[in-house]
Enzyme design. Structure first.
Site, PDB file in Angstrom:
ATOM      1  CB  CYS A  18     -64.386 -15.822   0.643  1.00  0.00           C
ATOM      2  SG  CYS A  18     -65.546 -15.669   2.291  1.00  0.00           S
ATOM      3  CB  CYS A  33     -63.228 -17.101   3.892  1.00  0.00           C
ATOM      4  SG  CYS A  33     -64.587 -17.664   3.310  1.00  0.00           S
TER       5      CYS A  33
END
Length: 105
Positions: free
Chosen positions: A28, A31
């Site tokens: 991600c 993230c």
């Protein structure tokens, strides 16, 4: 940030501590953007335990907790959900801090 190791550990922290779970994944990009700022956020809110939950390792837990977008944050105090900052949108440090500051335990 401490990494979640088991569903039992999730339940123990959820039920016994003031905890903020950060749902994330290695793939991600949003993230990864917030990872470097999380230590400062943890220091700013020492009354909470912070645990990183890998979405791919704990997909059933994510489904159970209605976490479908990452990065997302879920806050608990002694078994009660305090709040959630759940979406697939990129989160700024200011948004994360405002979410945590607005929690009432």
């Amino acid at each position: 940030m401490k990494k979640l190791e088991s569903v039992d550990q999730f339940n123990e922290y959820k039920d016994s501590h003031d905890t903020i779970f950060m749902f994330t994944a290695g793939w991600c990009p949003d993230c990864r953007v917030i990872d470097p700022i999380m230590p400062d956020i943890e220091k700013a809110f020492p009354n909470y335990s912070f645990l990183s939950v890998d979405r791919d390792e704990f997909i059933d837990l994510c489904i159970e907790m209605d976490i479908y977008g990452i990065p997302s944050f879920l806050a608990f105090s002694k078994g009660h959900e305090l709040g959630r900052f759940v979406s697939r949108d990129r989160k700024t440090p200011e948004e994360i801090e405002a979410f945590i500051a607005g929690l009432q335990s």
